[in-house]
Design a protein around this motif. Structure first.
Motif, PDB file in Angstrom:
ATOM      1  N   LEU A  72      27.724 -46.761 -22.057  1.00 31.39           N
ATOM      2  CA  LEU A  72      27.111 -45.937 -23.811  1.00 31.39           C
ATOM      3  C   LEU A  72      25.709 -46.545 -23.616  1.00 31.39           C
ATOM      4  CD1 LEU A  72      29.124 -45.651 -27.115  1.00 31.39           C
ATOM      5  CD2 LEU A  72      27.853 -44.037 -25.372  1.00 31.39           C
ATOM      6  N   PRO A  73      24.353 -46.625 -23.273  1.00 32.51           N
ATOM      7  CA  PRO A  73      23.167 -47.703 -23.437  1.00 32.51           C
ATOM      8  C   PRO A  73      22.896 -48.494 -24.064  1.00 32.51           C
ATOM      9  CG  PRO A  73      22.555 -45.033 -23.594  1.00 32.51           C
ATOM     10  CD  PRO A  73      24.115 -44.863 -23.968  1.00 32.51           C
ATOM     11  N   VAL A  74      23.874 -48.943 -25.072  1.00 29.96           N
ATOM     12  CA  VAL A  74      23.804 -50.317 -25.299  1.00 29.96           C
ATOM     13  C   VAL A  74      24.717 -51.357 -24.731  1.00 29.96           C
ATOM     14  CG1 VAL A  74      25.507 -49.514 -27.268  1.00 29.96           C
ATOM     15  CG2 VAL A  74      23.862 -51.723 -27.638  1.00 29.96           C
ATOM     16  N   ASN A  75      26.219 -50.754 -24.115  1.00 31.45           N
ATOM     17  CA  ASN A  75      26.864 -51.274 -23.718  1.00 31.45           C
ATOM     18  C   ASN A  75      27.149 -52.062 -21.594  1.00 31.45           C
ATOM     19  OD1 ASN A  75      27.956 -51.620 -26.440  1.00 31.45           O
ATOM     20  ND2 ASN A  75      29.049 -49.048 -26.450  1.00 31.45           N
ATOM     21  N   ARG A  76      26.373 -50.050 -21.788  1.00 31.92           N
ATOM     22  CA  ARG A  76      26.433 -50.486 -20.000  1.00 31.92           C
ATOM     23  C   ARG A  76      25.675 -52.051 -19.719  1.00 31.92           C
ATOM     24  NH1 ARG A  76      23.566 -44.957 -19.996  1.00 31.92           N
ATOM     25  NH2 ARG A  76      20.873 -45.321 -20.100  1.00 31.92           N
ATOM     26  N   PRO A  77      25.747 -51.978 -18.022  1.00 36.13           N
ATOM     27  CA  PRO A  77      25.118 -53.132 -17.697  1.00 36.13           C
ATOM     28  C   PRO A  77      23.438 -52.551 -17.407  1.00 36.13           C
ATOM     29  CG  PRO A  77      26.921 -52.703 -16.060  1.00 36.13           C
ATOM     30  CD  PRO A  77      26.881 -51.558 -17.345  1.00 36.13           C
ATOM     31  N   ALA A  83      28.772 -62.150 -31.967  1.00 33.42           N
ATOM     32  CA  ALA A  83      28.713 -61.346 -30.571  1.00 33.42           C
ATOM     33  C   ALA A  83      27.705 -61.138 -30.319  1.00 33.42           C
ATOM     34  CB  ALA A  83      29.778 -60.535 -30.687  1.00 33.42           C
ATOM     35  N   LEU A  84      27.638 -62.032 -28.826  1.00 33.53           N
ATOM     36  CA  LEU A  84      26.311 -61.947 -27.613  1.00 33.53           C
ATOM     37  C   LEU A  84      26.787 -61.341 -26.734  1.00 33.53           C
ATOM     38  CD1 LEU A  84      25.278 -65.390 -27.549  1.00 33.53           C
ATOM     39  CD2 LEU A  84      24.065 -63.143 -29.530  1.00 33.53           C
ATOM     40  N   LYS A  85      26.182 -60.005 -25.890  1.00 32.15           N
ATOM     41  CA  LYS A  85      26.448 -59.086 -24.922  1.00 32.15           C
ATOM     42  C   LYS A  85      24.887 -59.861 -23.694  1.00 32.15           C
ATOM     43  CE  LYS A  85      27.648 -55.213 -24.820  1.00 32.15           C
ATOM     44  NZ  LYS A  85      29.389 -55.149 -24.228  1.00 32.15           N
ATOM     45  N   PHE A  86      25.180 -60.950 -23.230  1.00 27.71           N
ATOM     46  CA  PHE A  86      24.295 -60.736 -21.687  1.00 27.71           C
ATOM     47  C   PHE A  86      24.264 -59.565 -20.852  1.00 27.71           C
ATOM     48  CE2 PHE A  86      25.706 -64.603 -24.135  1.00 27.71           C
ATOM     49  CZ  PHE A  86      24.647 -65.732 -23.910  1.00 27.71           C
ATOM     50  N   TYR A  87      23.021 -58.968 -20.571  1.00 25.53           N
ATOM     51  CA  TYR A  87      23.297 -57.846 -19.203  1.00 25.53           C
ATOM     52  C   TYR A  87      22.482 -58.783 -18.133  1.00 25.53           C
ATOM     53  CZ  TYR A  87      22.426 -54.899 -23.786  1.00 25.53           C
ATOM     54  OH  TYR A  87      23.158 -54.480 -25.062  1.00 25.53           O
ATOM     55  N   THR A  88      23.754 -59.274 -17.508  1.00 26.82           N
ATOM     56  CA  THR A  88      23.725 -60.024 -16.281  1.00 26.82           C
ATOM     57  C   THR A  88      23.008 -59.544 -15.022  1.00 26.82           C
ATOM     58  OG1 THR A  88      25.088 -60.854 -15.203  1.00 26.82           O
ATOM     59  CG2 THR A  88      24.779 -62.069 -17.938  1.00 26.82           C
ATOM     60  N   ALA A  99      21.017 -54.847 -16.120  1.00 29.55           N
ATOM     61  CA  ALA A  99      20.557 -55.455 -14.365  1.00 29.55           C
ATOM     62  C   ALA A  99      21.108 -54.979 -13.918  1.00 29.55           C
ATOM     63  CB  ALA A  99      19.996 -57.426 -15.284  1.00 29.55           C
ATOM     64  N   THR A 100      22.104 -54.475 -13.645  1.00 29.76           N
ATOM     65  CA  THR A 100      23.374 -54.018 -12.551  1.00 29.76           C
ATOM     66  C   THR A 100      23.556 -52.103 -12.708  1.00 29.76           C
ATOM     67  OG1 THR A 100      24.953 -54.623 -10.269  1.00 29.76           O
ATOM     68  CG2 THR A 100      24.912 -55.207 -13.117  1.00 29.76           C
ATOM     69  N   GLU A 101      24.221 -52.328 -11.623  1.00 29.75           N
ATOM     70  CA  GLU A 101      24.951 -51.197 -12.121  1.00 29.75           C
ATOM     71  C   GLU A 101      26.515 -51.456 -11.975  1.00 29.75           C
ATOM     72  OE1 GLU A 101      25.116 -46.440  -9.550  1.00 29.75           O
ATOM     73  OE2 GLU A 101      24.214 -48.354  -8.857  1.00 29.75           O
ATOM     74  N   ALA A 102      27.632 -50.410 -12.991  1.00 32.07           N
ATOM     75  CA  ALA A 102      28.583 -50.379 -12.552  1.00 32.07           C
ATOM     76  C   ALA A 102      29.029 -49.571 -11.744  1.00 32.07           C
ATOM     77  CB  ALA A 102      28.555 -49.804 -13.852  1.00 32.07           C
ATOM     78  N   ARG A 103      30.211 -50.119 -10.659  1.00 38.08           N
ATOM     79  CA  ARG A 103      30.451 -48.944  -9.824  1.00 38.08           C
ATOM     80  C   ARG A 103      31.999 -48.595  -9.778  1.00 38.08           C
ATOM     81  NH1 ARG A 103      26.000 -52.047  -8.727  1.00 38.08           N
ATOM     82  NH2 ARG A 103      27.259 -53.450  -7.875  1.00 38.08           N
ATOM     83  N   THR A 104      32.338 -47.810 -10.402  1.00 37.36           N
ATOM     84  CA  THR A 104      34.104 -48.160 -10.457  1.00 37.36           C
ATOM     85  C   THR A 104      34.413 -46.995 -10.116  1.00 37.36           C
ATOM     86  OG1 THR A 104      34.242 -47.032 -12.591  1.00 37.36           O
ATOM     87  CG2 THR A 104      34.229 -49.154 -12.348  1.00 37.36           C
ATOM     88  N   TYR A 105      35.933 -46.559  -9.881  1.00 32.41           N
ATOM     89  CA  TYR A 105      36.755 -45.911  -9.289  1.00 32.41           C
ATOM     90  C   TYR A 105      37.450 -45.075 -10.927  1.00 32.41           C
ATOM     91  CZ  TYR A 105      35.918 -46.767  -4.927  1.00 32.41           C
ATOM     92  OH  TYR A 105      35.396 -47.341  -3.271  1.00 32.41           O
ATOM     93  N   GLY A 106      36.904 -45.671 -11.870  1.00 30.04           N
ATOM     94  CA  GLY A 106      37.028 -44.262 -13.074  1.00 30.04           C
ATOM     95  C   GLY A 106      36.801 -43.376 -13.603  1.00 30.04           C
TER      96      GLY A 106
END
Length: 488
Positions: A357-362, A117-122, A364-371
């Protein structure tokens, strides 16, 4: 990822109050009962009881590392994904390797597929590629997945994995013959996580700036070379060092021997899918390389170990629905089921805010949601509005989908996957068997026979053998003789 300095200053409680005595509980006098008012005692015991979250149902046993993906070829005519936009471009990656069936306390050196499994922080968000070390899988429809995994797990009566359950299911599911041949061949027990290939396994969509669609399969070819363990070597290693693969990966990175993989893709123009000789969306099939030769596109290197296994490996989440612009799903029925199941598993296991969580959040960018809100919500949105549309300059939709629409037709209902000209459940398993050397065939037969011989009912054993007989007559004949010799 930044870390806090936890060494300076006095020991404190979780709320920051200084701890006067971390050696003795409060009592009602010397030798008396312990007091419930001892905040530190209750806090430590309560925290200890909750230090484990539910383990993954599958892929529970894993190891991880950070690294970089570097583009080595121009693929812009196939995809508009920004992280693939120019030669030399690098993207931070987190990788997690795992066994599939075993629980968190099982050994590494076992015969089992490996998760890759790979997570690319694009810069366009995180892209998760959740594959295995095999290019195919046991089943082609996600509706069968819970039943399949139940056969691999402990029987509800005996509490052990039962050969009857495993071979009863595989025998009644002939589509599994190809993957079972992989699993019981030499590559069924990799010598380490560094010495195995990885595959996206599924077919995915790439789409370019012009809106053209291509179907792709990912291959990660180990630069360390393929190394495997025999059944005997694995049994010895699993008993002596259950953590063998995790330790090998960590220590290699600590030594500066950074493992790497050459990244390749097979690319099929969308128009060719309908008439291809195999169903290109069938997870039990490969695309033969003579039809679609793999093209090198990049290099994956792992060069940094996690600092906390629980925070970064156990709490890491991967979901195939995490796409970025230019990449999307295909009609693969197993993939379609996973698009829901993985995210749902993480919401149950880690929590609704697992993506924060730090390992899961983007990165190289920022998540912008209404949750908002939910377990472990950290208040990051402060007083921003939690609805959309709004007139308070909140984040807005782009109007451009990540992937291109796929035309569909026909009535709704329960349908088998479409069959193509050369599709059947046995042809590619037979091809794989015939590619093996004589020594490889002997080990494959011995591995299969040893397990089938444990089955208690003759009809289950015969049905299992018959699947391999249909893949290749010699395959079935030799397996039947080996099983009979073991069963007397």
């Amino acid at each position: 990822m930044t870390t806090r300095d936890t060494t300076a200053g006095p020991l404190t409680t979780e709320s920051g109050a200084p701890v006067a005595d971390n050696q003795n509980s409060e009592q009602t006098g010397v030798g008396g009962p312990v007091l419930v008012q001892d905040q530190l005692l209750l806090e430590k015991l309560a925290h200890f009881n909750r230090e484990r979250i539910p383990e993954r149902i599958v892929h529970a046993r894993g190891a991880g590392a950070y690294g970089t993906f570097t583009v080595t070829a121009d693929v812009t005519k196939y995809t508009r994904a920004t992280f693939l936009s120019e030669i030399g471009k690098q993207t931070e990656v987190f990788a997690r390797f795992s066994t599939v069936a075993g629980n968190l306390g099982s050994a590494d050196a076992v015969r089992d597929p490996r998760g890759f499994a790979l997570k690319f922080y694009t810069e366009e968000g995180n892209y998760d590629l959740v594959g295995n070390n095999t290019p195919v899988f046991f089943i082609k429809d996600a509706i069968k997945f819970p039943d399949f995994i139940h056969t691999q797990k402990r029987d509800p009566y005996t509490g052990s994995q039962e050969a009857d359950n495993v071979w009863d299911f595989w025998g009644l599911s002939p589509e599994s013959t190809h993957q079972v041949t992989w699993l019981f061949g030499d590559r069924g027990i990799p010598a380490s996580y560094r010495h195995m290939n990885g595959y996206g396994s599924h077919t995915f969509q790439w789409n370019n700036e012009a809106g053209e669609v291509f179907w792709v399969k990912y291959h990660f070819k180990t630069d360390q070379g393929i190394k495997n363990l025999t059944s005997q070597e694995a049994a010895k290693l699993a008993g002596e060092d259950p953590d063998s693969h995790q330790r090998d990966l960590r220590e290699a990175i600590e030594r500066g021997e950074y493992p790497s993989w050459t990244v390749q893709v097979q690319i099929m123009p969308a128009a060719e899918a309908a008439n291809y000789r195999f169903n290109p969306f069938d997870l039990t099939k490969v695309w033969p390389h003579e039809d679609y030769p793999p093209i090198e596109i990049g290099r994956l290197e792992l060069n940094r170990n996690p600092q906390n296994i629980f925070a970064e490996v156990e709490q890491s989440i991967f979901s195939p629905i995490h796409f970025v612009p230019g990449i999307g799903p295909s009609p693969d029925k197993m993939l379609q089921g996973r698009l829901f199941a993985y995210g749902d598993a993480h919401r149950y296991r880690v929590g609704i805010n697992a993506d924060h969580l730090p390992v899961n959040r983007p990165h190289a960018t920022e998540a912008r949601t209404y949750g908002r809100d939910g377990y472990l919500y950290d208040g990051r949105h402060t007083g921003m509005k939690n609805y959309e549309p709004n007139s308070f300059d909140g984040p807005k939709e782009t109007g451009r989908a990540l992937w291109q629409p796929v035309p569909v037709s026909g009535p709704t209902g329960k349908h088998e996957a479409p069959s193509h000209a050369e599709d059947n459940d046995f042809v590619q398993a037979g091809n794989l068997y015939r590619l093996m050397s004589e020594d490889e065939k002997e080990r494959l037969i011995a591995n299969l026979a040893g397990f089938i011989a444990e089955v208690s009912r003759d009809d289950i054993a015969e049905r299992a053998i018959n699947n391999f007989r249909q893949a290749d007559a010699d395959y079935g004949k030799r397996l039947e003789a080996a099983v009979q010799a073991l069963r007397g």
